[in-house]
Design a protein around this motif. Structure first.
Motif, PDB file in Angstrom:
ATOM      1  N   ARG A 176       0.803  -1.212   0.000  1.00  0.00           N
ATOM      2  CA  ARG A 176       0.000   0.000   0.000  1.00  0.00           C
ATOM      3  C   ARG A 176       0.841   1.269   0.000  1.00  0.00           C
ATOM      4  O   ARG A 176       0.304   2.366  -0.141  1.00  0.00           O
ATOM      5  CB  ARG A 176      -0.951   0.004   1.203  1.00  0.00           C
ATOM      6  CG  ARG A 176      -1.995  -1.094   1.168  1.00  0.00           C
ATOM      7  CD  ARG A 176      -2.971  -0.972   2.330  1.00  0.00           C
ATOM      8  NE  ARG A 176      -3.671   0.314   2.297  1.00  0.00           N
ATOM      9  CZ  ARG A 176      -3.577   1.240   3.240  1.00  0.00           C
ATOM     10  NH1 ARG A 176      -2.787   1.048   4.279  1.00  0.00           N
ATOM     11  NH2 ARG A 176      -4.251   2.363   3.149  1.00  0.00           N
ATOM     12  N   ARG A 177       2.137   1.146   0.162  1.00  0.00           N
ATOM     13  CA  ARG A 177       2.972   2.338   0.122  1.00  0.00           C
ATOM     14  C   ARG A 177       2.929   2.948  -1.272  1.00  0.00           C
ATOM     15  O   ARG A 177       3.007   2.241  -2.280  1.00  0.00           O
ATOM     16  CB  ARG A 177       4.412   1.996   0.504  1.00  0.00           C
ATOM     17  CG  ARG A 177       4.589   1.593   1.958  1.00  0.00           C
ATOM     18  CD  ARG A 177       6.004   1.167   2.224  1.00  0.00           C
ATOM     19  NE  ARG A 177       6.379   0.001   1.437  1.00  0.00           N
ATOM     20  CZ  ARG A 177       7.590  -0.543   1.420  1.00  0.00           C
ATOM     21  NH1 ARG A 177       8.553   0.001   2.143  1.00  0.00           N
ATOM     22  NH2 ARG A 177       7.847  -1.603   0.689  1.00  0.00           N
ATOM     23  N   ALA A 196       0.485  10.493  -0.355  1.00  0.00           N
ATOM     24  CA  ALA A 196       1.466   9.441  -0.089  1.00  0.00           C
ATOM     25  C   ALA A 196       1.024   8.554   1.064  1.00  0.00           C
ATOM     26  O   ALA A 196       0.318   8.988   1.973  1.00  0.00           O
ATOM     27  CB  ALA A 196       2.835  10.057   0.232  1.00  0.00           C
ATOM     28  N   VAL A 197       1.456   7.289   0.992  1.00  0.00           N
ATOM     29  CA  VAL A 197       1.335   6.345   2.105  1.00  0.00           C
ATOM     30  C   VAL A 197       2.733   5.800   2.352  1.00  0.00           C
ATOM     31  O   VAL A 197       3.336   5.179   1.471  1.00  0.00           O
ATOM     32  CB  VAL A 197       0.353   5.201   1.771  1.00  0.00           C
ATOM     33  CG1 VAL A 197       0.341   4.183   2.906  1.00  0.00           C
ATOM     34  CG2 VAL A 197      -1.050   5.737   1.515  1.00  0.00           C
ATOM     35  N   LEU A 198       3.262   6.051   3.564  1.00  0.00           N
ATOM     36  CA  LEU A 198       4.623   5.666   3.902  1.00  0.00           C
ATOM     37  C   LEU A 198       4.628   4.651   5.034  1.00  0.00           C
ATOM     38  O   LEU A 198       3.677   4.566   5.817  1.00  0.00           O
ATOM     39  CB  LEU A 198       5.434   6.893   4.342  1.00  0.00           C
ATOM     40  CG  LEU A 198       5.463   8.108   3.411  1.00  0.00           C
ATOM     41  CD1 LEU A 198       6.266   9.226   4.058  1.00  0.00           C
ATOM     42  CD2 LEU A 198       6.039   7.751   2.062  1.00  0.00           C
ATOM     43  N   ALA A 200       5.659   3.555   8.662  1.00  0.00           N
ATOM     44  CA  ALA A 200       5.652   4.417   9.849  1.00  0.00           C
ATOM     45  C   ALA A 200       7.023   5.034  10.142  1.00  0.00           C
ATOM     46  O   ALA A 200       7.107   6.247  10.419  1.00  0.00           O
ATOM     47  CB  ALA A 200       5.135   3.638  11.060  1.00  0.00           C
ATOM     48  N   PRO A 201       8.122   4.277  10.086  1.00  0.00           N
ATOM     49  CA  PRO A 201       9.424   4.914  10.350  1.00  0.00           C
ATOM     50  C   PRO A 201       9.745   6.024   9.347  1.00  0.00           C
ATOM     51  O   PRO A 201      10.271   7.071   9.724  1.00  0.00           O
ATOM     52  CB  PRO A 201      10.416   3.745  10.243  1.00  0.00           C
ATOM     53  CG  PRO A 201       9.592   2.529  10.507  1.00  0.00           C
ATOM     54  CD  PRO A 201       8.257   2.817   9.914  1.00  0.00           C
ATOM     55  N   ASP A 202       9.429   5.771   8.068  1.00  0.00           N
ATOM     56  CA  ASP A 202       9.682   6.797   7.054  1.00  0.00           C
ATOM     57  C   ASP A 202       8.801   8.016   7.284  1.00  0.00           C
ATOM     58  O   ASP A 202       9.235   9.159   7.096  1.00  0.00           O
ATOM     59  CB  ASP A 202       9.425   6.226   5.657  1.00  0.00           C
ATOM     60  CG  ASP A 202      10.404   5.131   5.281  1.00  0.00           C
ATOM     61  OD1 ASP A 202      11.494   5.093   5.885  1.00  0.00           O
ATOM     62  OD2 ASP A 202      10.082   4.319   4.404  1.00  0.00           O
ATOM     63  N   ALA A 203       7.529   7.777   7.686  1.00  0.00           N
ATOM     64  CA  ALA A 203       6.615   8.894   7.924  1.00  0.00           C
ATOM     65  C   ALA A 203       7.097   9.758   9.077  1.00  0.00           C
ATOM     66  O   ALA A 203       7.053  10.994   9.017  1.00  0.00           O
ATOM     67  CB  ALA A 203       5.211   8.367   8.198  1.00  0.00           C
ATOM     68  N   HIS A 204       7.589   9.126  10.152  1.00  0.00           N
ATOM     69  CA  HIS A 204       8.100   9.895  11.291  1.00  0.00           C
ATOM     70  C   HIS A 204       9.336  10.692  10.886  1.00  0.00           C
ATOM     71  O   HIS A 204       9.508  11.855  11.286  1.00  0.00           O
ATOM     72  CB  HIS A 204       8.434   8.956  12.456  1.00  0.00           C
ATOM     73  CG  HIS A 204       7.231   8.450  13.187  1.00  0.00           C
ATOM     74  ND1 HIS A 204       6.399   9.273  13.924  1.00  0.00           N
ATOM     75  CD2 HIS A 204       6.704   7.199  13.297  1.00  0.00           C
ATOM     76  CE1 HIS A 204       5.419   8.561  14.449  1.00  0.00           C
ATOM     77  NE2 HIS A 204       5.570   7.295  14.084  1.00  0.00           N
TER      78      HIS A 204
END
Length: 408
Positions: A176-177, A196-198, A200-204
């Motif tokens: 889903r990313r 975007a869907v990232l 969790a570590p990338d989003a933070h």
């Protein structure tokens, strides 16, 4: 307190009647599509019917166990539905999935208990399931067909994958990313929406980088809003905190016309932009390239089969997309087709070239699809069923059956 007498609202009655007509029409369309499919499906792929053309591939549109479909005939159906080939094939695949692998839900559709749009979403979700998984979803959903939500549908499909095809979870389950930059929605200020869907570590990490970047801009004297500074910080990340380097692979092409002093057109996003925005882009660029303006009404002719860059550029700017009925693939990603084949004397010129995406180029070359140039940029297609489709910058217009075009 005085009582009031409620009367039937004729406007609401008209709305309900119209909604009933629409639902019945959607079911009738499904029946018609499946009746058409019965004449153009292949039960045994090893026994390909003689009516299929050389270069044509059977299409697997529904799940395992469902029949496959003749490719070029499916494009004819899509045009009749007023859809692109991709959307038309998706609709046909969902219809076949419902009838073939979801019989309980299909019965609910024909009985009017399940609306077509929701049935299509369920069918789209079950196409990737094995036969047993589709049957499981069909049985479970049929018990609550009138109140099932889209979230419940998704969860049930995921459960069916774990139950009946656990070995395929990693391979079949889509990642889903995503990052979607929608240039088609560029506004006149040159702003482009990004979704975007990232992980969790990338989003933070991205969130922290945007906070730091926005604060750094504010500390340097930038008075834009926080949202604007976050947007600018994301752009800085994309460039590695460097000025936009057009020579490094990132380019923006802008056309300025002499009949407008205030508005230009960004070719990269196909959208109008203000002159002030263009000034800002130029000011932030490391290099600026100027190209000569191409006269789209000029006639360019070469004595060769391959079209030179200047001719391809003219065709791409003139037609913008694949000229097949209802197709929207960008012309820059299409083949240049000789409308009258080069082997039969067709010239390599402005008046005999048109962009066709690869799938529709095959349909024209190997199938019974034919088209003529009414004038550069305006085409008239005749499809295997005999229907005519004029196609120009205004889109595609279906007409009644017409005599087939002669071979060019």
């Amino acid at each position: 307190m005085p009582t009031t007498t409620r009367h039937a609202d004729p406007a609401l009655a008209a709305v309900r009647a119209a909604e009933t007509v629409v639902r019945e029409a959607e079911v009738a369309k499904l029946h018609a599509v499946l009746a058409w499919a019965a004449e153009h499906t292949i039960d045994n792929e090893d026994d390909v019917p003689d009516r299929m053309s050389f270069g044509e591939c059977p299409l697997h549109l529904a799940g395992r166990g469902a029949p496959v479909v003749e490719e070029f005939a499916a494009y004819d159906l899509a045009a009749a539905l007023g859809l692109s080939s991709e959307s038309g094939c998706a609709y046909l695949g969902e219809a076949l999935e419902l009838r073939q692998r979801l019989p309980r839900l299909w019965a609910a559709v024909t009985a009017g208990r399940l609306v077509v749009w929701k049935a299509r979403k369920i069918a789209r979700a079950t196409i990737a399931l094995p036969v047993e998984g589709a049957a499981y979803v069909d049985q479970r959903l049929a018990q609550a067909v009138t109140k099932i939500s889209l979230v419940q549908i998704r969860r049930l499909v995921q459960e069916a994958i774990l139950r009946f095809s656990p070995q395929d979870v990693k391979d079949d389950q889509p990642d889903r990313r995503r990052v979607i930059i929608d240039f088609h929605l560029t506004d006149t200020d040159g702003n482009v929406p990004v979704d975007a869907v990232l992980a969790a570590p990338d989003a933070h990490a991205l969130e922290q980088a945007l906070r730091d970047g926005a604060k750094r801009l504010a500390d340097s004297g930038c008075e834009d809003t926080l949202d604007a500074r976050r947007s600018m910080a994301l752009g800085d990340l994309a460039r590695g905190d460097q000025a936009l380097d057009l020579g490094r692979g990132t380019s923006v092409v802008v056309h300025l016309h002499q009949d407008s002093r205030d508005v230009g057109r960004c070719e990269t996003t196909r959208s109008p932009v203000t002159v002030e925005t263009i000034r800002q882009w130029v000011g932030s660029a490391a290099k600026v390239f100027l190209r000569p303006v191409i006269d789209l009404n000029d006639t360019v002719h070469v004595e060769a089969y391959e079209a030179p860059d200047r001719l391809r550029r003219q065709i791409e700017l003139r037609d913008l997309t694949c000229v097949f009925p209802h197709c929207h693939k960008p012309a820059s990603r299409c083949d240049l087709d000789h409308v009258c084949p080069h082997s039969r004397g067709g010239a390599t010129c402005t008046c005999n070239l048109a962009p066709l995406c690869r799938r529709h180029h095959r349909a024209k070359t190997h199938g019974a699809w034919r088209y003529l140039v009414e004038h550069p940029g305006s085409y008239r297609w005749t499809v295997p069923s005999g229907t005519a489709y004029p196609r120009d910058h205004h889109g595609t217009t279906p007409l009644g059956p017409t005599p087939a075009l002669a071979e060019p």
